[in-house]
Scaffold this motif. Structure first.
Motif, PDB file in Angstrom:
ATOM      1  N   GLY A 117      15.102  -6.698  -5.969  1.00  0.00           N
ATOM      2  CA  GLY A 117      14.309  -5.694  -6.854  1.00  0.00           C
ATOM      3  C   GLY A 117      13.098  -5.431  -6.196  1.00  0.00           C
ATOM      4  N   TYR A 118      12.900  -5.448  -4.816  1.00  0.00           N
ATOM      5  CA  TYR A 118      11.672  -4.946  -4.155  1.00  0.00           C
ATOM      6  C   TYR A 118      11.733  -3.600  -4.174  1.00  0.00           C
ATOM      7  CZ  TYR A 118       8.427  -4.043  -0.507  1.00  0.00           C
ATOM      8  OH  TYR A 118       7.429  -3.841   0.331  1.00  0.00           O
ATOM      9  N   THR A 119      10.508  -2.964  -4.269  1.00  0.00           N
ATOM     10  CA  THR A 119      10.460  -1.449  -4.332  1.00  0.00           C
ATOM     11  C   THR A 119       9.144  -1.167  -3.196  1.00  0.00           C
ATOM     12  OG1 THR A 119      10.570  -1.528  -6.686  1.00  0.00           O
ATOM     13  CG2 THR A 119      10.251   0.585  -5.741  1.00  0.00           C
ATOM     14  N   ASN A 123       5.952   0.489  -1.768  1.00  0.00           N
ATOM     15  CA  ASN A 123       4.715   0.818  -2.342  1.00  0.00           C
ATOM     16  C   ASN A 123       4.400   2.153  -2.405  1.00  0.00           C
ATOM     17  OD1 ASN A 123       1.872   0.981  -3.307  1.00  0.00           O
ATOM     18  ND2 ASN A 123       1.747  -1.479  -2.661  1.00  0.00           N
ATOM     19  N   GLY A 124       4.299   2.836  -3.323  1.00  0.00           N
ATOM     20  CA  GLY A 124       4.074   4.456  -3.076  1.00  0.00           C
ATOM     21  C   GLY A 124       2.636   4.687  -2.763  1.00  0.00           C
ATOM     22  N   LEU A 125       1.994   3.483  -3.266  1.00  0.00           N
ATOM     23  CA  LEU A 125       0.307   3.936  -2.875  1.00  0.00           C
ATOM     24  C   LEU A 125       0.208   3.785  -1.442  1.00  0.00           C
ATOM     25  CD1 LEU A 125      -2.260   4.306  -4.515  1.00  0.00           C
ATOM     26  CD2 LEU A 125      -2.535   2.023  -4.327  1.00  0.00           C
ATOM     27  N   MET A 135      -5.079   4.794   0.399  1.00  0.00           N
ATOM     28  CA  MET A 135      -4.686   3.209   1.143  1.00  0.00           C
ATOM     29  C   MET A 135      -5.152   3.112   2.358  1.00  0.00           C
ATOM     30  SD  MET A 135      -3.796   1.176  -0.760  1.00  0.00           S
ATOM     31  CE  MET A 135      -3.523  -0.777  -0.452  1.00  0.00           C
ATOM     32  N   ILE A 185      -8.337   1.934   2.547  1.00  0.00           N
ATOM     33  CA  ILE A 185      -8.549   0.787   2.080  1.00  0.00           C
ATOM     34  C   ILE A 185      -8.024  -0.228   3.203  1.00  0.00           C
ATOM     35  CG2 ILE A 185      -7.667  -0.878   0.468  1.00  0.00           C
ATOM     36  CD1 ILE A 185      -7.622   1.075  -1.772  1.00  0.00           C
TER      37      ILE A 185
END
Lengths: 215, 396
Positions: free
Chosen positions: A180-182, A184-186, A192, A195
């Motif tokens: 179920g891992y996706t 990270n689009g950010l 990002m 950051i």
């Protein structure tokens, strides 16, 4: 010239080492942030970018340092630009010839090395006032410091944003997507990168308290 | 009560500096003040103290949020069984929602508080109370089916990057709960937007073909003029006001939010000036768009905008965050008004963001200090003028 200092005197080595940490161009001098945001989506272009900047900066530093006594101060900026632009065109042509894919990925950003503030900044601050050899080392050191941050940022952005390292699908091989891992689009978006650079600055300042600005 | 007090006093010395658990002092203090109002008084000068401290203020916000949470739980179940085409009793519906929403709440609190306590220990300051509210807000602004690990990642991001890097509660520029939502929205768009996420179970193929779980705003953005639910029944204004529509867990019911707003305004914790001006700003921008409407979304009646999506929730619970909002009284009007205007503007004119409230509030959070700066400056100039000074000649 009896008091010639050795090529790798401690003073000269410092020129190489300091930009990697204490006077890092990105995290301390705050130069070259823009390209750090743009090219760090994937690891490969970042490494190519880092190598290109090392080549451009070290050679232009030497050239400007050789010319430093002959450049009229009033037109020094334009002379610097001509030198940098020549180098950038060379690098661009070499990339197009030998690494076409990466060159396409980097697209306009290779050309934009001309406007990379690190290069102009080092020419102004160092090469104009120092001999060719130290200028060469300073160029390599600063470009490597820049490249180091680029590669760290790109590693995390590619790993967390696309689940790959150097194009190798690590996350898929681990089989974490099935849980179920996706991705990270950010991480792929420019904020990002900023950051991530911020977090690197935070960690660096936390370890080296002398760097903390007080005002 | 007395026994508890005695027990706390008994173990207190261990947590003092140099005691057995001296390092855990801030954790101990957090629990002590959570259980009992601190009795510390100032030793010099005259001070008037309100009985309400930060923890009590935060607890009141949580109380104000409870109607929205309870309704959100019920609505999660209601939308689910509506899509499945099953009739259930009230309690079955509520229980379904409870089992969906409660884990999100737990994950949000556990992650956030763990980080808060860890930072308090490392930095040696008191545990900030701010997370009591943030942890409650996060579950209310996400879809019910969101994977729990995403909630944990987003909460960690919001607390660390949104708050702790700036120095903890009270120093943050952005509202942490909205930071978490923005993180989720951009990082995991497949779980945070689209037609399938707003009704629990829809992604797993719960409903028959042709059933769509679009929110009303998505339908408006798609150019529809009549809004229907998945069964092709028209949504009434009553549905929008009561909140029996798909959406994030706690944001759908304008009624439940208004109850919360009353509690906040009555106790003086939330600023009515901000709430009022957000609604005014939204209405104002909605009317302007109505005037120049060229597509169905722009024709959507201005007042309906206020009932839809997260507008009311943002206005009441997010915009009024005392840390990130404007501090000056005049600034609050400007700040709130611009939130309303921007929210509707983003919502209607940018089809990629059918929900603009989140971005509008975050943007104005950034501008709040600037607004305050100029409001304070204007006040100084006005008073100097009144006193007969030439404002230009006086150095500030």
């Amino acid at each position: 010239m009896s008091d010639r200092e050795p090529l790798f005197s401690s003073k000269n080595l410092k020129l190489l080492r300091e930009p990697l940490n204490k006077s890092n161009p990105i995290t301390v001098q705050v130069l070259g942030i823009c390209s750090a945001l743009a090219v760090t989506v994937k690891l490969k272009p970042s490494v190519v970018m880092a190598v290109s900047v090392i080549a451009v900066l070290s050679v232009s530093n030497v050239v400007i340092s050789v010319l430093r006594k002959h450049i009229p101060p009033r037109i020094r900026i334009i002379v610097q630009l001509v030198v940098i632009a020549t180098m950038v065109i060379l690098v661009d042509e070499i990339l197009k010839a030998f690494a076409y894919d990466v060159s396409k990925q980097l697209s306009v950003f290779v050309g934009l090395i001309i406007t990379n503030c690190i290069i102009m900044g080092r020419l102004e601050a160092f090469a104009l006032a120092n001999k060719p050899w130290p200028s060469f080392l300073d160029g390599i050191g600063n470009a490597a410091g820049y490249g180091l941050i680029l590669i760290i940022v790109a590693f995390f952005r590619e790993f967390l944003g696309s689940g790959t390292i150097w194009g190798y699908p690590v996350m898929e091989k681990i089989g974490i997507y099935k849980l179920g891992y996706t991705d990270n689009g950010l991480m792929i978006l420019p904020p990002m990168a900023l950051i991530t650079v911020g977090i690197i600055i935070w960690i660096q300042r936390g370890k080296n308290r002398d760097l903390i600005e007080t005002h | 009560m007395k026994a508890l007090r005695r027990y706390i006093d008994h173990i207190k010395p261990h947590f003092k500096k140099g005691g057995k658990f001296g390092k855990l002092q801030s954790t101990f203090e957090a629990f002590e003040t959570f259980l009992f109002v601190p009795d510390k008084v100032t030793t010099s000068g005259t001070h008037i103290r309100d009985a309400i401290d930060m923890k009590r203020a935060m607890a009141l916000v949580v109380i104000a949020l409870i109607p929205a949470l309870l309704f959100g739980m019920w609505n999660t179940g209601y939308q689910h069984f509506l899509a499945a085409g099953e009739a259930r009793t009230f309690w079955q519906i509520f229980a379904f929602g409870l089992f969906k929403v409660f884990p999100i709440l737990v994950v949000s609190y556990v992650t956030g508080l763990a980080i808060e306590f860890a930072f308090a220990q490392i930095r040696g300051h008191e545990v900030n109370e701010g997370f009591l509210v943030t942890g409650f807000l996060i579950p209310l602004i996400v879809p019910a089916d969101i994977p729990l690990w995403m909630v944990a990642v987003a909460t960690a991001f919001a607390v660390i990057i949104g708050k702790e890097v700036f120095g903890g509660s009270g120093m943050n520029i952005l509202n942490p709960a909205l930071t978490a939502r923005a993180f989720l929205f951009f990082a995991y768009p497949s779980e945070m937007s689209g037609d399938l996420v707003w009704i629990s179970g829809l992604k797993k193929g719960l409903a028959p073909d042709g059933f769509t779980g679009e929110t009303i705003l998505a339908q408006a953005a798609a150019g529809k003029t009549a809004f229907v639910n998945g069964l092709n029944e028209l949504y009434t204004t009553r549905d929008m006001f009561l909140g029996t529509i798909p959406g994030s867990i706690g944001e759908t019911s304008t009624l439940a939010i208004l109850i919360g707003a009353l509690i906040l305004v009555y106790t003086g914790i939330g600023s009515w000036k901000i709430m009022l001006s957000v609604f005014t700003g939204g209405l104002f921008m909605g009317l302007i768009l109505n005037l120049f409407a060229v597509n169905p979304y722009m024709e959507l009646p201005a007042w309906e905008h206020l009932l839809l999506g997260g507008f009311a929730f943002g206005a009441v619970f997010m915009a009024t965050d005392p840390v990130t909002a404007s501090q000056t009284e005049k600034g609050k009007y400007i700040y709130g008004f611009l939130i309303g205007v921007l929210a509707i503007l983003i919502r209607v004119l940018n089809p990629a963001y059918p929900e603009g409230v989140m971005l509008a509030i975050l943007l104005m959070n950034v501008f709040a200090p600037l607004i305050d700066h100029y409001v304070v400056g204007a006040n100084i100039r006005r008073r100097l003028k009144r006193a007969g000074f030439n404002a230009q000649s006086v150095k500030r």
